[in-house]
Write an enzyme that holds these catalytic residues in place. Structure first.
Site, PDB file in Angstrom:
ATOM      1  N   CYS B 389      -5.822-110.913 -12.011  1.00 59.34           N
ATOM      2  CA  CYS B 389      -6.028-110.543 -10.609  1.00 59.34           C
ATOM      3  C   CYS B 389      -6.185-111.867  -9.879  1.00 59.34           C
ATOM      4  O   CYS B 389      -5.282-112.701  -9.953  1.00 59.34           O
ATOM      5  CB  CYS B 389      -7.222-109.609 -10.457  1.00 59.34           C
ATOM      6  SG  CYS B 389      -8.689-110.095 -11.396  1.00 59.34           S
ATOM      7  N   ARG B 395     -11.001-106.870 -11.931  1.00 61.92           N
ATOM      8  CA  ARG B 395      -9.910-105.925 -12.208  1.00 61.92           C
ATOM      9  C   ARG B 395      -9.251-106.208 -13.547  1.00 61.92           C
ATOM     10  O   ARG B 395      -8.864-105.299 -14.271  1.00 61.92           O
ATOM     11  CB  ARG B 395      -8.876-105.995 -11.080  1.00 61.92           C
ATOM     12  CG  ARG B 395      -9.367-105.359  -9.813  1.00 61.92           C
ATOM     13  CD  ARG B 395      -8.483-105.737  -8.639  1.00 61.92           C
ATOM     14  NE  ARG B 395      -8.807-107.048  -8.111  1.00 61.92           N
ATOM     15  CZ  ARG B 395      -8.466-107.491  -6.896  1.00 61.92           C
ATOM     16  NH1 ARG B 395      -7.747-106.710  -6.095  1.00 61.92           N
ATOM     17  NH2 ARG B 395      -8.804-108.684  -6.485  1.00 61.92           N
TER      18      ARG B 395
END
Lengths: 625, 625
Positions: B389, B395
């Site tokens: 990310c 994430r």
């Protein structure tokens, strides 16, 4: 795909190719059962449609090359077979193995699509709307009016009553070990409830359907009421549907009484006999205030006065009236139509939750369930109740049967549930013929409405919240809804007992329960744990209600079909293992008289695969709503 | 209410009265455990608070008469106890039996409510916002600045780091049979995966955290990469978080590699070393095109160029970049805040579905899950992938760990799941300290975000869709989220390994896994059926995702708490019965050498209560998304 056998898959898209099917297998399973194996392209065309398992009495009408406009796979070439019972389609391309199997009874509308001069590929054909939340489109070659014959034949056989033809239930030659017509015997059921007693009597005043032509012949009424009282009350209740007992609580003697609305009208008529009669009901178990649940929204009840109806006013002393705010058949029909729009053919993904909310389907489910909970709660705490709507055959049937399902564990058994349906829905005149439109071409009939579907949905919500409380499984509910439309069984035909008598349903057709009870294993919930005294109060809040994906979205191949849950599978294996051990133990004990031979008599539950360990002591699960 | 024992109920409103609690019970269960019995009003006041079970090392700070403004019961008089670990409240009115037990670590904000001159009943007091989706309000007497001391003490002990005090994990004296710090050993875990091999080597280049101060010391990198390559790549990756191997597929040798974004910047810088390094990753298993999953929405990745970041462009030959459209920490924080608004204190009933939709919480869950599914699917079909990310700690951790959970059944065991958390989250530098704000008063810190909660929610969604695939149960997930905030264990403290080393977490604090693994029984799923080769692909569609009511709405007493499902209960009983029979069979066979004595060796599964029948042959369940 190598070799794959699917048992009991009906009407689904199936991604395999039918090779061979034996009539015996069909009969054994009792439903359309398809045996799939991999087939070479060569043998396929030969066998196409030759292997559909027809029911006894089912006859081929026509077959034809056709293109199925599948919403999930696009245009699929294949062959369609139409019989006097079904529409069957099978693709001819083994790479796109699509099979459709639709009872003609499930069809609500057949239309021609595209004119003779229409252009564009596959624009000329048939558009079929089904009652079971799907549509089917077929394309034909435009040359030579190729669709004329199939359209006319389909139209005639899908709507036999509109063409002076009998429903398929009168044609089928199916035979079953059990006779499902023996499942429900009103007097036996009253006896099971402990009736008659010194407060309630059985009356045969309606034996010729003269008191009320939509009621059953056997009724339970207050012991003190006289036959002439009943006649006077009938004159003041819509369609003569007088208040009669549906269920009595064994311990506290509180009752559920059902009826239609009083004929109060604009002028606010009173009827002393009706008032006295309701008071007799109240007195029977010394309820202080009789609760009258009017299923309707208040405004609708008021509006009914204009057509002579209405609701119980203050003149009914010792009674309180509660409106349950449940909408009428038209609102429910539109709600399901909206639901269909968001799930078929494609499921609205990006705004799924708000789309679902905007159909109001779950909100209606919630109101029906929470009304039933109020009824059950009131009765459970010793107060008698009266339930009605306008005519007392839609919302009233939903409320009384759901409340009885909560209160009485007998109705949660496979046979007890059949009794409940026979009693509260079939014998008390839920207008199945009008609501479903069996064999009738008039698809826009305003009398049609998915009231029974909504009830089964409520039952399903309860089974989800109480996974061990019901002896039957989801397959039973799905089967009931499929057979509701199919016209293969007599069970759901006609509007009331008197019509059923007139058309000799019991002698000329087969009961759905004949099929079910000949293959009970298929419909049993392995987790079932009998608990006789337990009252079930489901949570009727939006957070606990779910859309019944396995019913409403089952045609969509992108929705994971939950055939049998892995938990259920594991559980069944474990049950089988327990039984195996128990059998071995018994064998060992036969050749051994050691103290451990007490085992088989004392600590072991019974050995049938549907049995359970000793039932636990549960407290009532009463959750606020 | 007569006598009722609740085991393992923590921090819940409980509708009973604490009478007596023994330290032994607490220790045995390993959590705050309350033993409730009926108590007379007289004895109650005496015992109020005297019976709270404190942890070893936990000390009383203050106790006080107080009024709890309960959103469900109104104002409740009682007593509050504050220790260096918890806030404990118990009502003094036996008719309104409310108990609160909140670790101070769960508090994000404490505010004074109402000024000295404020009027109205119960308007003067404290307003406490918690990290675990609830708020607490207390009222005090207005006279004599009665809240001053409690406010100051609470503020100081809830936010010890802001006051130069140690976190409770450094104070507690708890001892456990197991040492949870031994659960994860990086080299052992690599060895389990089959590493090192001729394509991948283990490097200790980061042993002093010099290559990357937020990475662990042990890394797996392509065999052909040299140490100087790694240093050059580190210069081109945000915060030196170079692409390293997280998981390798045993059969097809495809890998999951994780990293941060490349430092492309506005000018579109290239780095040949980085490009060559990614190509080494691709070559390791002869993947034709390396797939780079950028977790971010495309526009966010572009925007990152302005601050020196960016994404892999066309200069990366033999690679394709896919954006997964997952929003950043700020969006997730606001989403959970909105969710809290609709569930606490009252659940929005009338527009529940659209309210839920408007929080976007399930939509975010869906995107995270569907990103992980794409990663798992790609790897499963033999293609290596890189996941990043921006910094590769939020994430990225979600995606790699969820994909690994889908691909590798080891991580679905109770111990394997701990390894997964230790590896992908803790060792790879998910910034727990910044995201949770342990011991820090700065409640509005923009670095806070429920990324780990969201991950656990995704895991829960998977356990719902595959109820037999996980060895651990929901209680483990709830316990992890509670201990995420509590500061009782060292497990989730600090942002990375180097900080943990610096603060001597492993030697000075207890691991959460010490508690869990000392009482494994509590966290086991009875339905678990090991299937080593199976890849799980959950359905990431809105129709299949559910709000985790048992977590987000658990404070609401009107929500039915699903402690143990009746199905689970029945299943456990049946397991016990099977084991009992098996034992009896073995006993009988000892005194009998008949042919049936083969039984115990051949057809029977093992007898532990968590064992299973022989695992079935499942095909991969791959559902389109």
């Amino acid at each position: 795909m190598t070799s794959l056998m699917l048992i009991g898959v009906r009407y689904y898209h199936t991604w395999s190719i039918v090779k061979k099917i034996s009539l015996e297998v069909c009969r054994a399973v009792g439903e359309i059962t398809l045996l799939y194996t991999h087939t070479s392209r060569e043998s396929l065309k030969m066998e196409l449609l030759a292997d559909v398992c027809l029911l006894p009495g089912e006859d081929r009408i026509i077959d034809k090359d056709i293109i199925y406009i599948c919403p999930f796979n696009g245009a699929v070439k294949g062959k369609v077979l139409i019989t006097n019972y079904r529409l069957h389609f099978k693709s001819s391309d083994p790479d796109v193995p699509v099979t459709l199997d639709v009872p003609l009874g499930a069809i609500s509308r057949v239309e021609k699509m595209g004119g003779a001069s229409s252009r564009g590929e596959n624009s000329y054909g048939l558009d079929i709307t089904c009652k079971d939340v799907r549509n089917l489109r077929f394309a034909l070659k435009q040359e030579g009016h190729s669709r004329r014959d199939i359209f006319e034949l389909l139209f005639r056989h899908a709507f036999p009553l509109s063409h002076g033809q009998p429903l398929f239930a009168y044609v089928t030659q199916e035979k079953y070990e059990e006779n499902g017509w023996n499942v429900y015997k009103p007097i036996e059921e009253f006896r099971r409830q402990g009736l008659p007693n010194n407060k309630w009597r059985i009356t045969f005043i309606n034996k010729n359907y003269e008191l009320c032509d939509t009621y059953p012949t056997v009724l339970a009424v207050p012991y003190k009421s006289k036959e002439e009282d009943l006649r006077r009350v009938a004159a003041f209740r819509s369609r003569g549907r007088i208040p009669v007992l549906s269920w009595i609580h064994r311990e506290n003697q509180a009752v559920i009484v059902r009826c239609s609305q009083p004929l109060v009208g604009m002028s606010g008529k009173r009827n002393k006999d009706d008032e006295r009669y309701l008071d007799l009901i109240r007195e029977a178990n010394e309820t202080i205030k009789l609760t009258i649940y009017d299923a309707r929204p208040n405004v609708n009840a008021v509006a009914n006065k204009a057509t002579g109806g209405g609701y119980e006013g203050d003149e009914y002393q010792n009674a309180e009236l509660i409106f349950l705010d449940i909408q009428n058949i038209h609102v429910m029909r539109e709600s399901l139509k909206k639901l269909k729009d968001i799930v078929y053919p494609n499921v609205e993904e990006s705004h799924w939750l708000s789309s679902l909310e905007s159909t109001h389907w779950l909100e209606h489910i919630k109101l029906v369930l929470s009304g039933a909970i109020q009824v059950a709660d009131k009765v459970s705490s010793g107060n008698s109740v009266v339930v009605h709507c306008s005519d007392g055959w839609d919302r009233t049937a939903q409320l009384t049967s759901l409340a009885m399902l909560m209160l009485d564990s007998h109705y949660r058994t496979l046979r007890g549930f059949q009794v409940l349906i026979e009693k509260e829905w079939i014998s008390f005149g839920h207008k199945f013929a009008s609501r479903i439109g069996h064999g009738d071409k008039n698809h826009a009939d305003q009398d049609r409405s998915p009231i029974f579907v909504q009830f089964i949905d409520c039952v399903w919500q309860m089974t989800k919240q109480f996974p061990t409380a019901f002896e039957f499984n989801e397959r039973l509910l799905l089967t009931m809804l499929d057979q509701l439309y199919s016209c293969r069984f007599g069970t759901f035909l006609y509007n009331c007992e008197s019509a059923r008598d007139h058309h000799e349903v019991r002698s000329k057709t087969v009961s759905l329960w004949s099929l079910v009870n000949s293959k009970m294993d298929m419909y049993l919930n392995p987790f079932y744990t009998p608990e006789s005294g337990r009252v079930l109060y489901p949570v009727a809040s939006m957070r606990h209600l779910e859309l019944w994906v396995n019913y409403y979205i089952r045609w969509n191949p992108r929705i994971r079909q939950q055939q049998q849950s892995p938990v259920e599978q594991r559980y069944k294996e474990l049950l089988a293992l327990r039984d195996e051990y128990l059998k071995k133990l018994e064998e060992l004990q036969l050749s051994d008289s050691s103290p451990s031979s007490r085992l088989a008599n004392s600590s072991t539950p019974n050995t049938s695969s549907t049995s359970s360990t000793p039932s636990q002591q549960y407290t009532h699960l009463h959750t606020p709503f």
